[in-house]
Design a protein around this motif. Sequence first.
Motif, PDB file in Angstrom:
ATOM      1  N   LEU A 163       0.826  -1.205   0.000  1.00  0.00           N
ATOM      2  CA  LEU A 163       0.000   0.000   0.000  1.00  0.00           C
ATOM      3  C   LEU A 163       0.864   1.261   0.000  1.00  0.00           C
ATOM      4  CD1 LEU A 163      -2.707   1.431   0.006  1.00  0.00           C
ATOM      5  CD2 LEU A 163      -2.798   1.093   2.500  1.00  0.00           C
ATOM      6  N   ASP A 164       1.955   1.252   0.754  1.00  0.00           N
ATOM      7  CA  ASP A 164       2.867   2.398   0.741  1.00  0.00           C
ATOM      8  C   ASP A 164       3.456   2.594  -0.653  1.00  0.00           C
ATOM      9  OD1 ASP A 164       2.421   2.887   3.442  1.00  0.00           O
ATOM     10  OD2 ASP A 164       4.216   1.801   4.099  1.00  0.00           O
ATOM     11  N   ALA A 165       3.793   1.490  -1.316  1.00  0.00           N
ATOM     12  CA  ALA A 165       4.317   1.568  -2.687  1.00  0.00           C
ATOM     13  C   ALA A 165       3.250   2.123  -3.626  1.00  0.00           C
ATOM     14  CB  ALA A 165       4.785   0.195  -3.147  1.00  0.00           C
ATOM     15  N   ALA A 166       2.003   1.716  -3.434  1.00  0.00           N
ATOM     16  CA  ALA A 166       0.913   2.210  -4.286  1.00  0.00           C
ATOM     17  C   ALA A 166       0.725   3.711  -4.110  1.00  0.00           C
ATOM     18  CB  ALA A 166      -0.383   1.466  -3.948  1.00  0.00           C
ATOM     19  N   LYS A 167       0.783   4.186  -2.886  1.00  0.00           N
ATOM     20  CA  LYS A 167       0.645   5.625  -2.627  1.00  0.00           C
ATOM     21  C   LYS A 167       1.775   6.395  -3.306  1.00  0.00           C
ATOM     22  CE  LYS A 167      -1.833   5.062   1.731  1.00  0.00           C
ATOM     23  NZ  LYS A 167      -1.807   5.224   3.190  1.00  0.00           N
ATOM     24  N   ARG A 168       2.988   5.872  -3.220  1.00  0.00           N
ATOM     25  CA  ARG A 168       4.137   6.522  -3.841  1.00  0.00           C
ATOM     26  C   ARG A 168       3.999   6.546  -5.360  1.00  0.00           C
ATOM     27  NH1 ARG A 168       7.597   3.092  -2.666  1.00  0.00           N
ATOM     28  NH2 ARG A 168       7.799   2.173  -4.719  1.00  0.00           N
ATOM     29  N   GLU A 169       3.611   5.418  -5.958  1.00  0.00           N
ATOM     30  CA  GLU A 169       3.477   5.342  -7.419  1.00  0.00           C
ATOM     31  C   GLU A 169       2.397   6.291  -7.933  1.00  0.00           C
ATOM     32  OE1 GLU A 169       5.252   4.006  -9.816  1.00  0.00           O
ATOM     33  OE2 GLU A 169       6.655   3.159  -8.376  1.00  0.00           O
ATOM     34  N   LEU A 170       1.276   6.360  -7.234  1.00  0.00           N
ATOM     35  CA  LEU A 170       0.195   7.257  -7.655  1.00  0.00           C
ATOM     36  C   LEU A 170       0.680   8.711  -7.662  1.00  0.00           C
ATOM     37  CD1 LEU A 170      -2.776   7.601  -8.495  1.00  0.00           C
ATOM     38  CD2 LEU A 170      -3.312   7.836  -6.053  1.00  0.00           C
ATOM     39  N   LEU A 171       1.377   9.106  -6.606  1.00  0.00           N
ATOM     40  CA  LEU A 171       1.882  10.466  -6.524  1.00  0.00           C
ATOM     41  C   LEU A 171       2.956  10.725  -7.584  1.00  0.00           C
ATOM     42  CD1 LEU A 171       1.918  13.219  -5.090  1.00  0.00           C
ATOM     43  CD2 LEU A 171       3.649  12.266  -3.535  1.00  0.00           C
ATOM     44  N   GLU A 172       3.897   9.788  -7.733  1.00  0.00           N
ATOM     45  CA  GLU A 172       4.980   9.954  -8.714  1.00  0.00           C
ATOM     46  C   GLU A 172       4.438  10.157 -10.121  1.00  0.00           C
ATOM     47  OE1 GLU A 172       7.700   6.652  -8.727  1.00  0.00           O
ATOM     48  OE2 GLU A 172       8.524   7.162  -6.770  1.00  0.00           O
ATOM     49  N   GLU A 173       3.501   9.320 -10.520  1.00  0.00           N
ATOM     50  CA  GLU A 173       3.072   9.309 -11.914  1.00  0.00           C
ATOM     51  C   GLU A 173       1.973  10.315 -12.227  1.00  0.00           C
ATOM     52  OE1 GLU A 173       2.408   5.393 -13.463  1.00  0.00           O
ATOM     53  OE2 GLU A 173       4.501   4.827 -13.109  1.00  0.00           O
ATOM     54  N   THR A 174       1.106  10.614 -11.276  1.00  0.00           N
ATOM     55  CA  THR A 174      -0.040  11.479 -11.571  1.00  0.00           C
ATOM     56  C   THR A 174      -0.093  12.740 -10.733  1.00  0.00           C
ATOM     57  OG1 THR A 174      -1.499  10.447  -9.946  1.00  0.00           O
ATOM     58  CG2 THR A 174      -1.442   9.453 -12.164  1.00  0.00           C
ATOM     59  N   GLY A 175       0.645  12.774  -9.634  1.00  0.00           N
ATOM     60  CA  GLY A 175       0.528  13.888  -8.699  1.00  0.00           C
ATOM     61  C   GLY A 175      -0.681  13.773  -7.793  1.00  0.00           C
ATOM     62  N   LEU A 176      -1.358  12.642  -7.826  1.00  0.00           N
ATOM     63  CA  LEU A 176      -2.558  12.456  -7.009  1.00  0.00           C
ATOM     64  C   LEU A 176      -2.231  11.813  -5.663  1.00  0.00           C
ATOM     65  CD1 LEU A 176      -4.964  11.059  -9.747  1.00  0.00           C
ATOM     66  CD2 LEU A 176      -5.107  13.312  -8.653  1.00  0.00           C
ATOM     67  N   LYS A 177      -2.994  12.234  -4.645  1.00  0.00           N
ATOM     68  CA  LYS A 177      -3.008  11.564  -3.345  1.00  0.00           C
ATOM     69  C   LYS A 177      -4.451  11.173  -3.083  1.00  0.00           C
ATOM     70  CE  LYS A 177       0.887  13.874  -1.123  1.00  0.00           C
ATOM     71  NZ  LYS A 177       1.315  14.652   0.073  1.00  0.00           N
ATOM     72  N   ALA A 178      -4.636  10.048  -2.421  1.00  0.00           N
ATOM     73  CA  ALA A 178      -5.979   9.558  -2.113  1.00  0.00           C
ATOM     74  C   ALA A 178      -6.100   9.318  -0.615  1.00  0.00           C
ATOM     75  CB  ALA A 178      -6.252   8.259  -2.871  1.00  0.00           C
ATOM     76  N   SER A 179      -7.296   9.553  -0.083  1.00  0.00           N
ATOM     77  CA  SER A 179      -7.504   9.285   1.343  1.00  0.00           C
ATOM     78  C   SER A 179      -8.292   7.996   1.578  1.00  0.00           C
ATOM     79  CB  SER A 179      -8.198  10.470   2.019  1.00  0.00           C
ATOM     80  OG  SER A 179      -9.437  10.729   1.416  1.00  0.00           O
ATOM     81  N   GLN A 180      -8.775   7.372   0.499  1.00  0.00           N
ATOM     82  CA  GLN A 180      -9.488   6.098   0.642  1.00  0.00           C
ATOM     83  C   GLN A 180      -8.841   5.074  -0.292  1.00  0.00           C
ATOM     84  OE1 GLN A 180     -13.689   6.276  -0.214  1.00  0.00           O
ATOM     85  NE2 GLN A 180     -13.912   4.062  -0.087  1.00  0.00           N
ATOM     86  N   TRP A 181      -8.436   3.946   0.272  1.00  0.00           N
ATOM     87  CA  TRP A 181      -7.745   2.897  -0.485  1.00  0.00           C
ATOM     88  C   TRP A 181      -8.441   1.558  -0.276  1.00  0.00           C
ATOM     89  CZ3 TRP A 181      -3.616   3.691  -3.706  1.00  0.00           C
ATOM     90  CH2 TRP A 181      -3.051   4.973  -3.672  1.00  0.00           C
ATOM     91  N   THR A 182      -8.591   0.805  -1.372  1.00  0.00           N
ATOM     92  CA  THR A 182      -9.162  -0.541  -1.319  1.00  0.00           C
ATOM     93  C   THR A 182      -8.285  -1.463  -2.149  1.00  0.00           C
ATOM     94  OG1 THR A 182     -11.392   0.414  -1.234  1.00  0.00           O
ATOM     95  CG2 THR A 182     -11.220  -1.929  -1.810  1.00  0.00           C
ATOM     96  N   GLU A 183      -7.863  -2.566  -1.563  1.00  0.00           N
ATOM     97  CA  GLU A 183      -7.132  -3.561  -2.352  1.00  0.00           C
ATOM     98  C   GLU A 183      -8.138  -4.273  -3.245  1.00  0.00           C
ATOM     99  OE1 GLU A 183      -5.015  -7.796  -1.672  1.00  0.00           O
ATOM    100  OE2 GLU A 183      -4.152  -6.169  -0.434  1.00  0.00           O
ATOM    101  N   LEU A 184      -7.908  -4.231  -4.560  1.00  0.00           N
ATOM    102  CA  LEU A 184      -8.815  -4.875  -5.516  1.00  0.00           C
ATOM    103  C   LEU A 184      -8.457  -6.325  -5.755  1.00  0.00           C
ATOM    104  CD1 LEU A 184      -9.240  -2.142  -8.274  1.00  0.00           C
ATOM    105  CD2 LEU A 184     -10.817  -2.743  -6.428  1.00  0.00           C
ATOM    106  N   CYS A 185      -7.169  -6.597  -5.947  1.00  0.00           N
ATOM    107  CA  CYS A 185      -6.768  -7.979  -6.217  1.00  0.00           C
ATOM    108  C   CYS A 185      -5.262  -8.118  -6.142  1.00  0.00           C
ATOM    109  CB  CYS A 185      -7.278  -8.453  -7.583  1.00  0.00           C
ATOM    110  SG  CYS A 185      -6.632  -7.569  -9.005  1.00  0.00           S
ATOM    111  N   ARG A 186      -4.852  -9.371  -6.096  1.00  0.00           N
ATOM    112  CA  ARG A 186      -3.449  -9.759  -6.215  1.00  0.00           C
ATOM    113  C   ARG A 186      -3.378 -10.628  -7.452  1.00  0.00           C
ATOM    114  NH1 ARG A 186      -1.843 -10.958   0.115  1.00  0.00           N
ATOM    115  NH2 ARG A 186      -2.798  -9.039   0.886  1.00  0.00           N
ATOM    116  N   ILE A 187      -2.284 -10.486  -8.202  1.00  0.00           N
ATOM    117  CA  ILE A 187      -2.265 -11.089  -9.530  1.00  0.00           C
ATOM    118  C   ILE A 187      -0.854 -11.547  -9.915  1.00  0.00           C
ATOM    119  CG2 ILE A 187      -2.008  -8.787 -10.549  1.00  0.00           C
ATOM    120  CD1 ILE A 187      -3.698  -9.687 -12.914  1.00  0.00           C
ATOM    121  N   HIS A 188      -0.763 -12.736 -10.516  1.00  0.00           N
ATOM    122  CA  HIS A 188       0.475 -13.171 -11.176  1.00  0.00           C
ATOM    123  C   HIS A 188       0.397 -12.657 -12.607  1.00  0.00           C
ATOM    124  CE1 HIS A 188       0.678 -16.193  -7.889  1.00  0.00           C
ATOM    125  NE2 HIS A 188       1.953 -15.883  -7.992  1.00  0.00           N
TER     126      HIS A 188
END
Length: 187
Positions: free
Chosen positions: A90-115
Amino acid sequence: MQNPEANPWKVVSEKEVYTNTWISLIHHEVINPSGNPGIYGKVHFKNRAIGVIPLDVDMNTYLVGQFRFTINQYSWEIPEGGGPLNEDPLDAAKRELLEETGLKASQWTELCRIHLSNSVSDEYGYIYLARELEQFEAEPEDTEQLVVKKVPFSEVYRMVCNSQITDSMTVAAVLRVQLMIIEGSIS
């Protein structure tokens, strides 16, 4: 009766034939499930894959466009990247969202895990839905030449259905969100 989920492969030997910061390639000499000798190559990922589908109150999402060296074509995708194995996904997801889009979110939901390509690699990914978005400044890495566009989710869903978007994490995320919309858990 033999357990159908038991590993039928026997590894005779393995050798790392290539490595870099992100992956290693391992050559295996094996005895295959039919009992014959063979080979198997495995791409081992040193990070986990991270994907984020941001969704605003007006049901828009944000796609990231970039030229993908491996497939030699331009690709529209959800914000994605890699997260070290010792970092909370989740910390990695927050970092990637900010890095690539400049967005921050206050609500997070794990959708899936995938190979992502389990016939040749052990790459494992986490995909998140990000809601309640705020815009800040993007911070892309120096290897990324990104274009970010805000798109109605319904249009992105059509792009997936028409194979205009083929990135596996994006396809999985969009189809999962569409299912959540149909089920009424997203509005």
